[in-house]
Scaffold this active site. Sequence first.
Site: not given
Lengths: 884, 884
Positions: A21, A91, A100, A102, A337, A455, A559, A615, A746, A765, A767-770, A833, A853
């Site tokens: 602001k 203000r 809203g 603060m 804004r 899951h 999968r 996979r 992974e 590839s 496997g960034t989850n694991d 992936c 990718y």
Amino acid sequence: MRYVYPFREGDGSDRRLLGGKGAGLCEMTRLGLPVPPGFVITTTACKRYYEGRKGLPKGVMKQAAAGIRRMEKETGKKWGSPRDPLLVSVRSGAAISMPGMMDTVLNLGLNDETVAGLSSSSGDERFAWDSYRRFVQLFGKVVFGADDSRFEAMLARARKEEGADDDSGIGAAALKKLVRAFKAECRRASGRAFPSDPGEQLELAVRAVFESWSGERAKVYREKNGITRDIADGTAVNVVAMVFGNMGGDSATGVVFTRSPGDGSRRLYGEYLVNAQGEDVVAGARTGSPIAELKKAMPAPYGQLERTCARLERHYREPQDIEFTIERGTFYLLQTRSAKMNAAAMVRTSVEMKSERLISRDRALARLDPAMLEQLLHRTIDPQAARGARRLAAGIAASPGAASGEAIFDTRRAAELGAAGRDVILVREETRPEDVPAFFEAAGILTSRGGKTSHAAVVARGMGKPCVVGCSSLAIGTSSFRAGGATIREGDQITIDGSTGAVYAGRMPTVEPKMTEHFRTVMSWAQKAKRLGVRANADTPEAARLARRLGAGGIGLCRTERMFNGADRIGTFVEMIMAPDGASRARSLKKLGALQRRDFAGIFRAMAGLTVTIRLLDPPLHEFLPDPAELESRIRRMESGGGRGLAAARKMLARARELAETNPMMGHRGVRVGVTYPEIYRMQVRAVFDALASQKGKAARPQVMVPQVCGTGELEHVRQIFDEERRDAERRHGRRLNVAFGTMIEVVRAALVAGDLAGTAEFFSFGTNDLTQGTFSFSREDVEAKFLPEYVEKEILERNPFQSLDADGVGRLVRMGTEAGRKARRGMEVGICGEHGGDPGSIRFCHEAGLSYVSASPHRIPIAIVAAAQAAIAAGAGRRSRAR
Amino acid sequence: MRYVYPFREGDGSDRRLLGGKGAGLCEMTRLGLPVPPGFVITTTACKRYYEGRKGLPKGVMKQAAAGIRRMEKETGKKWGSPRDPLLVSVRSGAAISMPGMMDTVLNLGLNDETVAGLSSSSGDERFAWDSYRRFVQLFGKVVFGADDSRFEAMLARARKEEGADDDSGIGAAALKKLVRAFKAECRRASGRAFPSDPGEQLELAVRAVFESWSGERAKVYREKNGITRDIADGTAVNVVAMVFGNMGGDSATGVVFTRSPGDGSRRLYGEYLVNAQGEDVVAGARTGSPIAELKKAMPAPYGQLERTCARLERHYREPQDIEFTIERGTFYLLQTRSAKMNAAAMVRTSVEMKSERLISRDRALARLDPAMLEQLLHRTIDPQAARGARRLAAGIAASPGAASGEAIFDTRRAAELGAAGRDVILVREETRPEDVPAFFEAAGILTSRGGKTSHAAVVARGMGKPCVVGCSSLAIGTSSFRAGGATIREGDQITIDGSTGAVYAGRMPTVEPKMTEHFRTVMSWAQKAKRLGVRANADTPEAARLARRLGAGGIGLCRTERMFNGADRIGTFVEMIMAPDGASRARSLKKLGALQRRDFAGIFRAMAGLTVTIRLLDPPLHEFLPDPAELESRIRRMESGGGRGLAAARKMLARARELAETNPMMGHRGVRVGVTYPEIYRMQVRAVFDALASQKGKAARPQVMVPQVCGTGELEHVRQIFDEERRDAERRHGRRLNVAFGTMIEVVRAALVAGDLAGTAEFFSFGTNDLTQGTFSFSREDVEAKFLPEYVEKEILERNPFQSLDADGVGRLVRMGTEAGRKARRGMEVGICGEHGGDPGSIRFCHEAGLSYVSASPHRIPIAIVAAAQAAIAAGAGRRSRAR
């Protein structure tokens, strides 16, 4: 240390220091727009306030006093004057807008003496006392924490006594009485007299605004909106000379959007109130008139408003959300804004501002919030209907889209009814892989446990089914659940909204998504701008077709185990696991191979000309068997009821127990199963070759990748099977069958020995989850429910690493692995992936790390494409600015 | 390519190329010792044989023929001559000795014609036909795979017919018949005529020796002894001119050790047989005479033997194991190799050879096999008694030492009886943390499941209790087990040997270990030679004292949770977990704090002057509660029996379920518990400070470290608690309390962000057990039983990474973390604790990586000290050789 900047002196681009602001007010002042005089107390002062155990930093109030003196000069009014007093608003305003959340105080500077001055300078005693009443009420509430409902009750009594319809009908005498009563109320709340000295009023108000930064509301808002300390760490305070929209019929106040936030169309959109202060509009106490009517009512100020809007849009190159006040015909700007708008409006304004040549194509893409695009892709609950509907509960929005159907609690029954064409919502405490057949047949899934990566959530997203998880207020029994005071029984209709997490009783009308021309336009721009490939996680021909329609450039993760979970095949798969000898296992595998070949062929057809990365089997075998506890109780029932199937159930229980693991995530799964049961991978690889051989015309480019690899030994083991099967298939089909062979990275160790792996693997590839699980030693299932929220709240972690890729840890492994892999094999294709493939922040990381990718769920494809385009644009801008 | 080296030409130091036996023969020939002429076919030829689908590499047999021609010259005999035929032995010999695991053929070159030559040249027809009989038998067995028992049966029949006591009593005529019969047997087995051409015989024998490299016996032996391809990848073949110990009363054959392999004393030790071939000694068909008797029987050859032994010891600087043959009074050497000996002998010979100035101190240390030292530290079963005893089963030797006691199956009962002073062996399928109180009271632990790093194994080793795990042949019921046809009931006496894995019925006599003067001498040398610190994993004052006695330089890992598992406190800990509110949790924690302070004080006293590193609570809370399944069945029993304690049990079940996790290894544990229940860590830290304050005289140097840290946020969180408690304790005790604050690096991410962690942590301790789990995504408990053995067998992994630190993956993280940590904090102390700290290979890695210390179980301390000394010596030697 300088803490105070008059609007003329502040740098309008420094939102970090001045707040949004404050920066806007400085910028508009610099542009020569009609902003009342005032100054900003910086966010640094707020930060110091918290560092210094809540003392105002030295010099702040002195600098503020100098600011007030300057305002006196510019307005010709006098601070505390009993003749023509200078009044101010105080203000809040942080670097990131927190509307809203603060506090704000208006009409500050009034006391029993200055009220008389206001009365005489305005010539309107009622106005002066109305302002005074407003000031005491707001100050009491904000500074002393007085209970607003008590003020409102007194106000209501006064209206009644005066026979007034609204507050404007309360006369000066009654207002005087109210001010006295309000002050008494303040004394009750604070235990001290109401401060009459304007300087003291100002200091208390500044403190109160700083305090509101750490108020509960504000904290929750920041958490929910991912506003971390590195983005905003305190609020600024704006002290602005009061202008009055409540000085009679030629005064007004209003808010206006330069374009419609609902559909993005190019017209002023907003409302105004005659003879009112800004709070009245915001509070909704009175209903405003559409902004278009102002044109007739006050043509000159309206003209000024129109010109100002155009000017600000040109200046900021972004639709604006503006607050203005007209005091006795004079137009003032109080705030500007960037306008918040819905997804459709966001997309349309991008396209139109580009064609108006207001912004470039790059800017048109960069300004999009990719996550919002999801709104445009799913069936949603009719907003009309949602308004009055009975919401039973709210859970975590896990897979977007709305769905209605009968609540069904038993997995088998849900699969049966669904297969019979009924609309079914599967309701479970949580789900396991054995429930997946029911997912295929259900319209939606609702669980009371688990987070965004549970899951149920992951599987539903993979299938594009609406899903709400972690709805902890549901008390789920075996054939009913209670929520919000109601009981939903088996077969009752319910509706879930996977985009918002809401759960409703009954069948709600829903609206089809439409892919607008505007949407198609921005998507085509994004496709051109991005460097990173965007592929889909898709396990079925339907999902593949959807992904392709949404712009996917291939399948990055198919999968294969999902296929085994189909209702028509899970039985065969279990048969294979239970096989007493090699021969019967071979028979089951042959059946499965035929099914899998057909599945692959369908996916290849849907993806003709594109890459499809398959996979091999990943989960541990016990995941396909029923839960031992459930089996046990089934056996107990059989024992008392009668023996049919008892022996088989007992055998299955024994096998399930034999396969059971303490930490299944790190157990006998992935390539480890492929090594101990090589016949399974052999069957899968063969199905890929045969499916490829069956393709006519332009074929897909299949790739096979191995999960859970930790070193070259495993990979070479599978590669040998792969090569043998290729030779065999090429001989049988009499032609070359090109299928690339690669590995998932992974397991942490795979990233560390990636250079070696690249000798055998033709692509990587991640496997960034694991990989995230291994890097943090966090079991997603366990920690998301237990301590991760607390970690984020206490800022022990900046964000949930399963939602946004952890650049320092996991990201470092990704970079190391990519570098080593490409050193060993030049130009090697490296992708990621998993969940991160659909997260804009993570996609930016992938672009910067030079990956080939990302692969994301079909419904996240447009998001990923836009995020990839933004990453390319940001990198280009970075390069350009470095080149300068 | 040269595949054949006559003994005169081979490089006796190249065991890799020539095999151990071949290198020895070459070396002895070079030294001028009486070795019969011959040549070596290299291990490379064997490798090529396997690479080329089992064809002999080109040129091998041609080069061998040249070798034979040369032997003809040296011996004056003729290959295939019907007058004075050259006969040869064809012996296997890999780089690493694999005694008896591969095949050998003797007397090759005999046929119906040459046998006549042998007969006339030796003047002994019976001898000639006996040799021929032996040749056909051995050749038939080795080359044609004929069944030896059929030969033996014929031989026995012939003995009977001849009325002979042993084979030497069978006359020439009978032998001729036997040769015919044996050849017929060979034809039956092979389907072909017995080859009479010596060249063909040789080629077939060479192939057979190569084949024996990949025989089942040989493979298993290599696996068990860790002989991987990088150490030995094929066998050489030694073709040696035959000399005959069976040429009458002036001929003999024998084996001799230059020092006693049983106690290391300096005297010839071995046996010989008159008129026999080497096979007779090895096979044990006849009992030999003690070597000392040879002195009287054949003084001249004995003198030659004595001189040769001294010469070889001086040359090899290692006690030798020698094969010799005396042919008609002429002494021949057929083999020399380093003698295998037991631990006591190994230690004694090191000390004595050093004092004889045969070897240097460095060599005296370097030649030790550290792992064998364990034999010297534990109570062992009296070897006399073991010989005739009834072994019930054999499991995995998990924690060394022998123990006898009553077999007790119930954990509580075991704890009670043990506490009452009875000797108890706890027998379980597997153990859980809740069983630990019984560990304290038991004499030993026996389980039927789990590997070397299962819970039972790790806890027992930490306590120094004998333990046998994974004894899968035990069928354990609730109050008895069956094994080896016997049933052991609750209360029956059994004996376990944790050094060998054996389980016996009854109480076996055991022998106390004695720490000999020789042992003390080598330990003092090792202490001086090593660079790496060696500390102990010890959780009790007793373990600390033991560790100190064995040479530990401090405690590197004191696991505080073990203390909570004592029988007198587990109840309080469970109370704390079950606490319904903060106040009652605080009460339980206060009680625990007092106990813990006392424990720490005791350990500090035992370690006065040394560092003691205390790890804050690590396991998840649910590990302290009973298993839900067990609780459930207890509740079911209560429900039918009567309600006492039912409500409490139900509450506990609910809590256990609430805390349960899918993957507890990666769940809510370590610092994560410390963050969500800060009061637990606060209690522990306070107990450390108070215990330190209570020390009189020279105090230990305590350190506190935080487990499972993944980033700075967590560490700073705990550091704040630590600093607050330090300030408070220093105020209360009125003095400075120096306690270092550090972190474990056992989560992969911690290794990746170690540079940041070093800002807050004053030292690092790598927890390589967990780090290995995270790096491989291997859950130790799950994979060691399931697929790891198969992985090692199939050479997918070289070795079990939980036993020997994986240098490429885990080791890389250790190096990265150490480097980054020391970059941020110069000279920072960095150690490792856990199983690897006692493994020689891993210790060598730690030395090379520049770590400050390793920490190992008390009983592995001497091993670690010697391994550390060896690493320092090897590195020094490496440096010296590079400097040259």
